[in-house]
Design a protein around this motif. Structure first.
Motif, mmCIF file in Angstrom:
data_model
loop_
_atom_site.group_PDB
_atom_site.id
_atom_site.type_symbol
_atom_site.label_atom_id
_atom_site.label_comp_id
_atom_site.label_asym_id
_atom_site.label_seq_id
_atom_site.Cartn_x
_atom_site.Cartn_y
_atom_site.Cartn_z
ATOM 1 N N VAL A 202 -12.305 -6.234 23.778
ATOM 2 C CA VAL A 202 -11.951 -5.557 22.529
ATOM 3 C C VAL A 202 -10.914 -6.347 21.732
ATOM 4 O O VAL A 202 -10.918 -6.319 20.500
ATOM 5 C CB VAL A 202 -11.441 -4.125 22.807
ATOM 6 C CG1 VAL A 202 -11.110 -3.394 21.501
ATOM 7 C CG2 VAL A 202 -12.470 -3.329 23.604
ATOM 8 N N THR A 203 -10.047 -7.075 22.407
ATOM 9 C CA THR A 203 -8.977 -7.804 21.705
ATOM 10 C C THR A 203 -9.523 -8.852 20.742
ATOM 11 O O THR A 203 -8.873 -9.197 19.755
ATOM 12 C CB THR A 203 -8.030 -8.494 22.711
ATOM 13 O OG1 THR A 203 -8.797 -9.293 23.619
ATOM 14 C CG2 THR A 203 -7.227 -7.483 23.498
ATOM 15 N N GLY A 204 -10.722 -9.367 21.015
ATOM 16 C CA GLY A 204 -11.299 -10.391 20.141
ATOM 17 C C GLY A 204 -11.984 -9.833 18.916
ATOM 18 O O GLY A 204 -12.484 -10.605 18.083
ATOM 19 N N LEU A 205 -12.011 -8.512 18.771
ATOM 20 C CA LEU A 205 -12.685 -7.892 17.631
ATOM 21 C C LEU A 205 -11.720 -7.648 16.477
ATOM 22 O O LEU A 205 -10.506 -7.532 16.670
ATOM 23 C CB LEU A 205 -13.304 -6.553 18.057
ATOM 24 C CG LEU A 205 -14.344 -6.600 19.174
ATOM 25 C CD1 LEU A 205 -14.780 -5.195 19.547
ATOM 26 C CD2 LEU A 205 -15.542 -7.446 18.762
ATOM 27 N N SER A 206 -12.287 -7.529 15.274
ATOM 28 C CA SER A 206 -11.489 -7.193 14.095
ATOM 29 C C SER A 206 -12.334 -6.339 13.161
ATOM 30 O O SER A 206 -13.561 -6.258 13.295
ATOM 31 C CB SER A 206 -11.018 -8.460 13.374
ATOM 32 O OG SER A 206 -12.096 -9.104 12.740
ATOM 33 N N ALA A 207 -11.668 -5.719 12.205
ATOM 34 C CA ALA A 207 -12.374 -4.889 11.230
ATOM 35 C C ALA A 207 -13.402 -5.695 10.447
ATOM 36 O O ALA A 207 -14.419 -5.157 9.988
ATOM 37 C CB ALA A 207 -11.370 -4.244 10.279
ATOM 38 N N GLN A 208 -13.177 -7.008 10.295
ATOM 39 C CA GLN A 208 -14.119 -7.871 9.583
ATOM 40 C C GLN A 208 -15.455 -7.998 10.310
ATOM 41 O O GLN A 208 -16.458 -8.423 9.728
ATOM 42 C CB GLN A 208 -13.502 -9.259 9.375
ATOM 43 C CG GLN A 208 -12.453 -9.330 8.280
ATOM 44 C CD GLN A 208 -11.183 -8.579 8.632
ATOM 45 O OE1 GLN A 208 -10.718 -8.640 9.771
ATOM 46 N NE2 GLN A 208 -10.618 -7.858 7.659
ATOM 47 N N ASP A 209 -15.473 -7.632 11.607
ATOM 48 C CA ASP A 209 -16.724 -7.669 12.372
ATOM 49 C C ASP A 209 -17.600 -6.454 12.085
ATOM 50 O O ASP A 209 -18.718 -6.349 12.613
ATOM 51 C CB ASP A 209 -16.421 -7.716 13.875
ATOM 52 C CG ASP A 209 -15.739 -9.011 14.289
ATOM 53 O OD1 ASP A 209 -16.170 -10.064 13.799
ATOM 54 O OD2 ASP A 209 -14.791 -8.960 15.098
ATOM 55 N N GLY A 210 -17.092 -5.526 11.284
ATOM 56 C CA GLY A 210 -17.862 -4.330 10.982
ATOM 57 C C GLY A 210 -17.820 -3.289 12.085
ATOM 58 O O GLY A 210 -18.712 -2.444 12.187
ATOM 59 N N VAL A 211 -16.782 -3.351 12.926
ATOM 60 C CA VAL A 211 -16.630 -2.385 14.021
ATOM 61 C C VAL A 211 -15.239 -1.772 13.958
ATOM 62 O O VAL A 211 -14.328 -2.316 13.329
ATOM 63 C CB VAL A 211 -16.841 -3.047 15.399
ATOM 64 C CG1 VAL A 211 -18.235 -3.640 15.505
ATOM 65 C CG2 VAL A 211 -15.787 -4.122 15.658
#
Length: 364
Positions: A202-211
């Motif tokens: 989860v740490t590698g995700l961001s809002a820019q990923d659409g999630v």
């Protein structure tokens, strides 16, 4: 020239290792190597369990006397099965609700007598990562949601949460990293994941990923099973805005073990592990070890579970030693205060309170 170099290397290896193996037979080597090895089944490579197991392997290593072998597991339900039946598995990490669920399903007769716990570890958070078009958990009704391996704790907990909330999802079973990609592609609506924060997947995700992280309410019958928790920007800075939080739930992680009889080699092996683990616990709570170690209280009781006898014995001995040391310290304190005077019981009680305050101040 090359042949000379090789000859020298062979001679050197023979001089170093030859006499050792000449003096120790195959059976003796096998006994030595296996005697101190403890198999620890944990979780998937992106989860917290495997990181906790790796920390234990690093901190507790004592060569042939004690060597921890971390194993990638398939989830809490499978880990219990492995503890019961799989050769080479001595200890496993599972979710605290696993024992109650398996008892209810009557999968393994007498399970509560066969499985013990060494210690409660930390609380694991329930992560629900969803696509941008999903705004509340109720929006998942009728949608495809990844719950992971059917034999895993995540699947078990996810199913329980959705059942309690009356949300009928279409479960799929994918690796978490694969599930994230399918959310981005719009092929599934969300993925459910139980892991101690911060979870690497989860740490590698961001809002820019659409999630985004979807809130899970601490309400209704969920209060009877889980604990309230939340995510902040400190946990996931690219998903949670500064100053905000996402509400979620948590469940305890447990270090479980088979209830070996005290006269067996397996009991003695686990007993040796417990002695090293509890004695070196302070090292596990320091950087660079996983931050979840700082949440662990070795002496915490776990309702519905029975503590492994060797763990109980170690904690009782430590408690006795601490009490004995405190009594000696108090007697020294009295001697300093008395000047030869004899104190009444009431006076000793008042002085004992002062003594406890003094200990607290000197410890700061």
């Amino acid at each position: 020239m090359m042949r000379c170099v090789l000859a020298v290397l062979v001679l050197a290896v023979t001089m170093v290792s030859g006499p050792v193996f000449a003096q120790e037979g195959e059976e003796a080597i096998s006994a030595r190597v296996n005697g101190g090895t403890v198999g620890l089944v944990s979780g998937g490579i992106t989860g917290t369990y495997i990181q906790i197991a790796a920390d234990l392997a690093s901190v507790l290593d004592e060569g042939d006397d004690l060597r921890i072998l971390p194993m990638v597991g398939r989830g809490s339900v499978q880990n219990v099965t492995d503890i019961l039946y799989l050769k080479g598995v001595d200890i496993g990490i599972v979710q605290s609700d696993t024992l109650a669920v398996l008892k209810k399903q009557s999968i393994y007769p007498g399970l509560e007598r066969r499985i013990n716990y060494i210690t409660k570890l930390y609380n694991e958070e329930l992560h629900l990562v969803a696509g941008g078009n999903i705004r509340t958990i109720k929006d998942l009704d009728g949608k495809k949601v990844n719950l992971g391996n059917p034999g895993g704790g995540t699947y078990m907990t996810g199913t329980t949460v959705f059942d309690i909330l009356g949300i009928k999802v279409e479960p799929v079973s994918l690796d978490q990293a694969v599930a994230i990609e399918k959310i981005k592609a719009g092929e599934i609506a969300a993925t459910f994941y139980v892991a101690g924060k911060p979870a690497s997947v989860v740490t590698g995700l961001s809002a820019q990923d659409g999630v985004h992280l979807l809130p899970i309410p601490f309400s209704g019958a969920l209060r009877n099973v889980y604990l309230p928790s939340s995510f902040s920007a400190e946990d996931y800075p690219n998903l949670v805005p500064q100053g905000e939080r996402v509400d979620t739930l948590a469940i305890g992680a447990v270090m479980a073990v088979f209830n070996w009889k005290s006269d067996t080699d397996r009991f003695r092996k686990v007993e040796r592990f417990i002695g090293a683990f509890f004695s070196k616990f302070d090292e596990l709570q320091r950087s660079p070890r996983h931050p979840k170690w700082r949440e662990v209280n070795l002496a915490a009781d776990l309702p519905g579970w029975t503590r492994f006898p060797a763990a109980t014995a170690w904690l009782e001995k430590r408690k006795t030693n601490v009490q004995s040391a405190m009594r000696q310290d108090f007697q020294n304190f009295l001697n300093q205060q008395s000047g030869g005077k004899t104190f009444s019981a009431a006076e000793q009680e008042a002085l004992f309170r002062q003594f406890l305050q003094w200990r607290q101040q000197t410890a700061q």
